[in-house]
Design a protein around this motif. Structure first.
Motif, PDB file in Angstrom:
ATOM      1  N   SER A 572     -65.138  -7.152  22.722  1.00 56.57           N
ATOM      2  CA  SER A 572     -65.886  -6.291  23.645  1.00 56.57           C
ATOM      3  C   SER A 572     -65.547  -4.828  23.405  1.00 56.57           C
ATOM      4  O   SER A 572     -66.431  -3.960  23.471  1.00 56.57           O
ATOM      5  N   VAL A 573     -64.280  -4.554  23.117  1.00 60.82           N
ATOM      6  CA  VAL A 573     -63.860  -3.174  22.862  1.00 60.82           C
ATOM      7  C   VAL A 573     -64.571  -2.614  21.644  1.00 60.82           C
ATOM      8  O   VAL A 573     -65.157  -1.526  21.682  1.00 60.82           O
ATOM      9  N   VAL A 574     -64.540  -3.356  20.525  1.00 65.67           N
ATOM     10  CA  VAL A 574     -65.152  -2.839  19.300  1.00 65.67           C
ATOM     11  C   VAL A 574     -66.667  -2.753  19.439  1.00 65.67           C
ATOM     12  O   VAL A 574     -67.305  -1.845  18.880  1.00 65.67           O
ATOM     13  N   TYR A 575     -67.262  -3.653  20.211  1.00 64.33           N
ATOM     14  CA  TYR A 575     -68.715  -3.588  20.451  1.00 64.33           C
ATOM     15  C   TYR A 575     -69.079  -2.263  21.107  1.00 64.33           C
ATOM     16  O   TYR A 575     -70.075  -1.619  20.752  1.00 64.33           O
ATOM     17  N   ASN A 576     -68.276  -1.832  22.080  1.00 64.38           N
ATOM     18  CA  ASN A 576     -68.541  -0.576  22.771  1.00 64.38           C
ATOM     19  C   ASN A 576     -68.177   0.633  21.924  1.00 64.38           C
ATOM     20  O   ASN A 576     -68.886   1.644  21.937  1.00 64.38           O
ATOM     21  N   LEU A 577     -67.068   0.545  21.184  1.00 62.37           N
ATOM     22  CA  LEU A 577     -66.694   1.662  20.320  1.00 62.37           C
ATOM     23  C   LEU A 577     -67.763   1.932  19.272  1.00 62.37           C
ATOM     24  O   LEU A 577     -68.047   3.086  18.946  1.00 62.37           O
ATOM     25  N   ASN A 578     -68.371   0.879  18.755  1.00 61.53           N
ATOM     26  CA  ASN A 578     -69.428   1.045  17.755  1.00 61.53           C
ATOM     27  C   ASN A 578     -70.676   1.699  18.337  1.00 61.53           C
ATOM     28  O   ASN A 578     -71.551   2.143  17.589  1.00 61.53           O
ATOM     29  N   ARG A 579     -70.756   1.728  19.659  1.00 60.40           N
ATOM     30  CA  ARG A 579     -71.896   2.368  20.336  1.00 60.40           C
ATOM     31  C   ARG A 579     -71.477   3.645  21.047  1.00 60.40           C
ATOM     32  O   ARG A 579     -72.083   4.052  22.030  1.00 60.40           O
ATOM     33  N   LYS A 580     -70.415   4.250  20.519  1.00 56.11           N
ATOM     34  CA  LYS A 580     -69.934   5.566  20.957  1.00 56.11           C
ATOM     35  C   LYS A 580     -69.414   5.579  22.379  1.00 56.11           C
ATOM     36  O   LYS A 580     -69.342   6.645  23.002  1.00 56.11           O
ATOM     37  N   ASN A 581     -69.032   4.439  22.930  1.00 59.72           N
ATOM     38  CA  ASN A 581     -68.350   4.399  24.229  1.00 59.72           C
ATOM     39  C   ASN A 581     -66.853   4.365  23.947  1.00 59.72           C
ATOM     40  O   ASN A 581     -66.275   3.303  23.737  1.00 59.72           O
ATOM     41  N   ASN A 582     -66.237   5.529  23.908  1.00 59.22           N
ATOM     42  CA  ASN A 582     -64.862   5.628  23.419  1.00 59.22           C
ATOM     43  C   ASN A 582     -63.810   5.560  24.513  1.00 59.22           C
ATOM     44  O   ASN A 582     -62.648   5.294  24.232  1.00 59.22           O
ATOM     45  N   ARG A 614     -58.527   8.844  29.707  1.00 57.58           N
ATOM     46  CA  ARG A 614     -58.451   8.188  31.014  1.00 57.58           C
ATOM     47  C   ARG A 614     -59.755   8.300  31.783  1.00 57.58           C
ATOM     48  O   ARG A 614     -60.066   7.456  32.612  1.00 57.58           O
ATOM     49  N   THR A 615     -60.497   9.361  31.528  1.00 51.48           N
ATOM     50  CA  THR A 615     -61.784   9.566  32.215  1.00 51.48           C
ATOM     51  C   THR A 615     -62.842   9.914  31.186  1.00 51.48           C
ATOM     52  O   THR A 615     -62.527  10.306  30.053  1.00 51.48           O
ATOM     53  N   LYS A 616     -64.098   9.786  31.562  1.00 43.67           N
ATOM     54  CA  LYS A 616     -65.194  10.186  30.692  1.00 43.67           C
ATOM     55  C   LYS A 616     -65.241  11.706  30.593  1.00 43.67           C
ATOM     56  O   LYS A 616     -64.640  12.417  31.403  1.00 43.67           O
ATOM     57  N   ASP A 617     -65.947  12.195  29.598  1.00 44.80           N
ATOM     58  CA  ASP A 617     -66.012  13.640  29.377  1.00 44.80           C
ATOM     59  C   ASP A 617     -66.810  14.326  30.489  1.00 44.80           C
ATOM     60  O   ASP A 617     -67.970  13.958  30.742  1.00 44.80           O
ATOM     61  N   TYR A 618     -66.158  15.286  31.152  1.00 42.46           N
ATOM     62  CA  TYR A 618     -66.825  16.142  32.137  1.00 42.46           C
ATOM     63  C   TYR A 618     -66.459  17.593  31.827  1.00 42.46           C
ATOM     64  O   TYR A 618     -65.323  17.888  31.430  1.00 42.46           O
ATOM     65  N   TRP A 619     -67.393  18.500  32.061  1.00 42.17           N
ATOM     66  CA  TRP A 619     -67.181  19.884  31.663  1.00 42.17           C
ATOM     67  C   TRP A 619     -66.028  20.545  32.428  1.00 42.17           C
ATOM     68  O   TRP A 619     -65.349  21.424  31.918  1.00 42.17           O
ATOM     69  N   ASN A 620     -65.795  20.107  33.662  1.00 41.44           N
ATOM     70  CA  ASN A 620     -64.771  20.765  34.476  1.00 41.44           C
ATOM     71  C   ASN A 620     -63.506  19.931  34.637  1.00 41.44           C
ATOM     72  O   ASN A 620     -62.701  20.185  35.525  1.00 41.44           O
ATOM     73  N   LEU A 621     -63.362  18.901  33.767  1.00 39.44           N
ATOM     74  CA  LEU A 621     -62.211  18.006  33.906  1.00 39.44           C
ATOM     75  C   LEU A 621     -61.464  17.953  32.586  1.00 39.44           C
ATOM     76  O   LEU A 621     -62.023  17.536  31.571  1.00 39.44           O
ATOM     77  N   PRO A 622     -60.197  18.381  32.576  1.00 45.48           N
ATOM     78  CA  PRO A 622     -59.437  18.320  31.320  1.00 45.48           C
ATOM     79  C   PRO A 622     -59.192  16.868  30.905  1.00 45.48           C
ATOM     80  O   PRO A 622     -58.953  16.008  31.740  1.00 45.48           O
ATOM     81  N   GLN A 623     -59.255  16.617  29.603  1.00 42.87           N
ATOM     82  CA  GLN A 623     -59.099  15.260  29.100  1.00 42.87           C
ATOM     83  C   GLN A 623     -57.637  14.944  28.817  1.00 42.87           C
ATOM     84  O   GLN A 623     -56.901  15.777  28.283  1.00 42.87           O
ATOM     85  N   LYS A 624     -57.245  13.727  29.186  1.00 43.79           N
ATOM     86  CA  LYS A 624     -55.890  13.271  28.931  1.00 43.79           C
ATOM     87  C   LYS A 624     -55.970  11.852  28.395  1.00 43.79           C
ATOM     88  O   LYS A 624     -56.563  10.975  29.023  1.00 43.79           O
ATOM     89  N   PRO A 625     -55.406  11.585  27.228  1.00 43.54           N
ATOM     90  CA  PRO A 625     -55.525  10.241  26.652  1.00 43.54           C
ATOM     91  C   PRO A 625     -54.721   9.216  27.446  1.00 43.54           C
ATOM     92  O   PRO A 625     -53.687   9.528  28.036  1.00 43.54           O
ATOM     93  N   SER A 626     -55.202   8.002  27.458  1.00 44.13           N
ATOM     94  CA  SER A 626     -54.466   6.906  28.084  1.00 44.13           C
ATOM     95  C   SER A 626     -53.234   6.606  27.240  1.00 44.13           C
ATOM     96  O   SER A 626     -53.273   6.687  26.012  1.00 44.13           O
ATOM     97  N   LYS A 687     -59.774   1.627  15.197  1.00 43.30           N
ATOM     98  CA  LYS A 687     -58.883   2.623  14.633  1.00 43.30           C
ATOM     99  C   LYS A 687     -58.088   3.379  15.690  1.00 43.30           C
ATOM    100  O   LYS A 687     -57.139   4.077  15.347  1.00 43.30           O
ATOM    101  N   GLN A 688     -58.458   3.283  16.964  1.00 39.01           N
ATOM    102  CA  GLN A 688     -57.739   4.013  17.999  1.00 39.01           C
ATOM    103  C   GLN A 688     -56.839   3.057  18.783  1.00 39.01           C
ATOM    104  O   GLN A 688     -57.022   1.838  18.760  1.00 39.01           O
ATOM    105  N   GLU A 689     -55.857   3.630  19.477  1.00 40.65           N
ATOM    106  CA  GLU A 689     -54.863   2.840  20.198  1.00 40.65           C
ATOM    107  C   GLU A 689     -55.505   2.059  21.341  1.00 40.65           C
ATOM    108  O   GLU A 689     -56.358   2.586  22.052  1.00 40.65           O
ATOM    109  N   VAL A 690     -55.088   0.810  21.502  1.00 37.82           N
ATOM    110  CA  VAL A 690     -55.578  -0.045  22.589  1.00 37.82           C
ATOM    111  C   VAL A 690     -54.382  -0.556  23.387  1.00 37.82           C
ATOM    112  O   VAL A 690     -53.430  -1.098  22.811  1.00 37.82           O
ATOM    113  N   LEU A 691     -54.428  -0.371  24.698  1.00 35.39           N
ATOM    114  CA  LEU A 691     -53.393  -0.868  25.601  1.00 35.39           C
ATOM    115  C   LEU A 691     -53.876  -2.155  26.236  1.00 35.39           C
ATOM    116  O   LEU A 691     -55.051  -2.265  26.613  1.00 35.39           O
TER     117      LEU A 691
END
Length: 808
Positions: A572-582, A614-626, A687-691
């Motif tokens: 399920s993870v790779v299915y979504n990653l292949n469709r740009k849901n990162n 941790r969250t989806k991309d928003y213009w006013n929200l800084p991104q922090k990786p899980s 290719k990216q880390e999975v918890l």
């Protein structure tokens, strides 16, 4: 499954609109998913008219063009510029008038328009065979019989047929309806309930005859369990060529590509009567002997598609006298024994093969043919000889051949009809209404079900052998109900019920957990419990011998039941990653399945998957990786919500993690969590880390049942917060300070928090600084400064004595 309405009308003279017939078929359980209009010539030659060439002169501006005048009937004549070399005065020709759409071999259309060609007006087009879609010749225009009157629509000349084809979503149990005759048989039963009585017309075989006995081929059936009935006959002096137009039209209407006259007849009878047939080139039947048997595992065989296959010892084969395989029985023919343009004699086979045997063979070789589709569901064993005669008659008629042997019919043990007793009382109870007894008898009679016993209590019935799905009393009741009509069953508008209270604690806890995870941005997934057997090789903690194998898997990717929810989750993870849901957060409640020495075992799990930010991309929200600590926080918050605390942490033993921990309550393991190994992720192309976190759900439920929830009144008196800045050795953990603080003061101390850590300049080597806050509260009165100072001094002394802490 495609069913031609024109073909259906050969068995039932019905004049209903196709939509109305489709509704009745759906009510009968043959769900019509769509109706498509099919034309024997695309466009039905609309706008193409027969004309007579009156004049034909050279074009003044082009050497290869001529200007013609063509009479179109009713006194009308058109000037048409034509480039065909064979156009001449007096010819009868097909003319595409202005506005006509013609189609090429790809199905692309082009419209005939009025125009000028090299300065001369042209009001249509005189057509060649390929331009009309009725042939491939483009050497010149098509010249018709002079007897055809000008103005006649070309559709009448070429007998263009328009058909409506039903797309039926046939359920696997309805093997009896896998043919036009079977559908017509069901339709007739439905029409009888609407007081419409139509004769079911069966193709006649009364003119079948043996012309001579010059080509006898013996048949030996060595495995009668796999081939209960085998019928064959030889036909000689045949001429292999294209099938006649009517036969090609019938096959094309249902999407079957014509091949040659013999093969087309076998396909025609298959779709007409539901009986698969196979024609062998008689010259390939060495020793004039057919042997039906199995061959050793590993035997090589090249099928009609040119693929060399290795046979299994349970594959039933049709062999010659040298025991060389000629055909995989009921599945696929062989390359060397098939009908070719050089064939002059054939051995025609019609058989009833064991459905189980055919199904296993087809799955082993990943073959799905029209024949195997029918054999593996179960055909009518009593139609085998009749279908052979029907096909033999058609082959003789179309190829000019002759029947050159007696029919060989190997049927040592007759398959008997099913015997069932239908009790009226049970029928009324299951249906919920009382259907008139005479109506019941009429329905059963229309379904070819015979009466052995008729009593006031019920009926003793003989079910025809082609109804392989009707083997129980409940099946007979279902047959009665579907023909009677579900919509015709009256029901009460009053509902009687009794309400009982029951609480499913497990479901309640699942909902609590799901709600918390959803509020944190997780999405619930539901993966297939069937998975790839090779996944166990990705973890040494999983054993191949513990796989629960599927006896008849749909594919190799679904061959076993999963031992871990990790791999289906990664799909399920790779299915979504292949469709740009990162940025993904998934959770799943599911089971793992194991085959231990002690027996089969199912284990319930809750799994979490986190990857990306941790969250989806928003213009006013800084991104922090899980990261690991984020997942640990989610897991601990979940357990805390369920009232499970005082957790012990130990190193994880599951080798799918590169880093991870196990959370335990005493000796009971609750969850494993950590970072999935890169080697495992590489197998899925991630290719990216999975918890990943895996909860033992059964252990979780046991602990939640023991958890006592205590409700207390909110305190009326204020709390007080005090801070310490402590200088400590680096090896001292906050957990030690936390426990020491509560040992020093159990009554008034409510919370201890670490809000800052400093290591660096101005501190001695091996030292660190902790900023710790303490929340104090007395629920019966307001604290005084003296009480507060006393408590804080007690905590300070405890820290100094036990861990050498220094107050900065």
């Amino acid at each position: 499954m495609k069913i031609s309405y024109n073909w259906l009308k050969q068995f039932l003279k019905i004049d209903w609109e196709a939509e109305k017939t489709g509704e009745l078929l759906t009510d009968l359980g043959l769900e019509v998913e769509g109706i498509e209009t099919v034309e024997s010539i695309k466009g039905s030659l609309a706008g193409v008219i027969v004309g007579k060439v009156l004049t034909c002169i050279q074009h003044p501006n082009a050497d290869r063009l001529k200007i013609t005048t063509v009479a179109m009937g009713n006194g009308e004549a058109l000037q048409i510029v034509c480039g065909a070399p064979n156009v001449a005065v007096g010819q009868t020709v097909p003319v595409a008038t202005i506005g006509t759409t013609l189609y090429d071999e790809k199905g692309d259309g082009f419209v005939i328009k009025k125009g000028k060609i090299r300065g001369e007006e042209s009001h249509g087009m005189i057509c060649a065979e390929d331009e009309l879609g009725i042939g491939t010749d483009h050497d010149g225009i098509m010249i018709l019989d002079d007897a055809i009157v000008a103005g006649t629509p070309a559709a009448n000349v070429f007998q263009v047929e328009s058909d409506q084809v039903f797309e039926i979503g046939l359920t696997p149990n309805r093997a009896d309806a896998m043919s036009h005759y079977g559908v017509a048989r069901d339709l007739r039963a439905g029409l009888l309930q609407q007081q419409i009585s139509l004769e079911l017309i069966s193709p006649s075989t009364s003119n079948f005859r043996v012309d001579d006995r010059t080509l006898k081929i013996d048949v030996v059936v060595e495995d009668i369990e796999k081939a209960p009935r085998y019928v064959g006959v030889t036909i000689s002096d045949i001429s292999i060529k294209e099938s006649p137009s009517w036969l090609q039209k019938k096959l094309k209407a249902i999407g079957v590509k014509p091949i040659n006259n013999v093969v087309d007849v076998t396909n025609y009878v298959l779709h007409e009567l539901g009986q698969p047939l196979h024609a062998f080139d008689a010259a390939a039947v060495k020793g004039n002997k057919v042997i039906v048997k199995t061959l050793p595992t590993g035997t090589k065989f090249i099928t009609l598609d040119g693929v060399e296959r290795e046979l299994h010892e349970e594959d039933l084969m049709i062999c010659n006298s040298n025991e060389e395989p000629m055909c995989i029985a009921g599945v696929f023919g062989g390359l060397q024994s098939g009908v070719s343009e050089n064939t002059t004699s054939i051995f025609l086979e019609s058989a009833y093969f064991s459905p189980v045997s055919i199904r296993k063979t087809a799955k082993r070789h990943a073959l799905n043919t029209d024949a195997s589709f029918r054999f593996e569901r179960g055909i009518d064993p009593n139609i085998t000889k009749y279908a052979l005669k029907r096909a033999a008659n058609l082959i003789v008629e179309i190829t000019g051949g002759k029947v050159s042997s007696e029919i060989v019919d190997m049927y040592p043990v007759k398959i008997e009809d099913f015997q069932i007793f239908l009790a009226y009382e049970k029928m009324d109870r299951l249906i919920g209404a009382k259907i008139p007894r005479e109506t019941v008898k009429d329905i059963l009679a229309s379904l070819d079900i015979k009466f052995n016993i008729v009593t006031e209590a019920g009926l003793g019935l003989s079910i025809p052998s082609y109804r392989v799905d009707v083997t129980r009393e409940a099946d007979v009741i279902e047959e009665i109900l579907r023909v009677y009509g579900y919509n015709n069953v009256e029901f009460s508008h009053k509902l009687n019920t009794s309400i009982s209270f029951s609480e499913f604690e497990g479901i309640k806890v699942e909902n609590v957990v799901a709600n918390q995870l959803i509020s944190q941005g997780f999405n619930e997934t539901m993966a297939n419990s069937l998975t790839n057997a090779n996944y166990v090789a990705l973890s040494e903690t999983l054993k191949e011998e513990h796989n629960v194998a599927i006896l008849n898997p749909l594919s190799n990717d679904l061959g076993v039941m999963r031992q871990s929810l990790l791999f289906s989750g990664l799909e399920s993870v790779v299915y979504n990653l292949n469709r740009k849901n990162n940025a993904l957060k998934f959770f799943e409640f599911g089971k793992s399945y194991h085959h231990f020495e002690s027996g089969y075992e199912e284990q319930k799990h809750l799994t979490l998957f986190v990857t990306g930010n941790r969250t989806k991309d928003y213009w006013n929200l800084p991104q922090k990786p899980s990261d690991f600590f984020y997942m640990k926080g989610v897991v601990q918050a979940l357990l805390k919500r369920l009232g499970i605390q005082n957790l012990k942490v130990s190193p994880v033993k599951n080798d799918v993690f590169s880093e991870g921990i196990s959370l335990n309550s005493g000796k009971v393991k609750l969850a494993d969590l950590g970072i999935v190994k890169r080697a495992v992720l590489k197998e899925f192309g991630i290719k990216q880390e999975v918890l990943f976190a895996d909860f033992n759900w059964e252990n979780i439920l046991k602990l939640t049942k023991k958890t006592q929830i205590k409700v207390v009144e909110l305190p009326k008196f204020p709390s007080v917060k005090r801070d310490f800045a402590l200088l400590l050795d680096k090896e001292i953990t906050f957990g030690e300070l936390y426990n020491l603080a509560f040992q020093a003061e159990k009554l008034l101390l409510k919370e201890v928090d670490l809000f800052d850590v400093y290591e660096g300049e101005n501190l001695k080597e091996g030292k660190k600084s902790y900023a710790v806050s303490f929340l104090l509260q007395d629920e019966t009165k307001t604290l005084t400064d003296g009480q507060i100072d006393k408590v804080m001094q007690k905590i300070q002394n405890t820290f100094e004595k036990n861990v050498g802490a220094i107050l900065r």
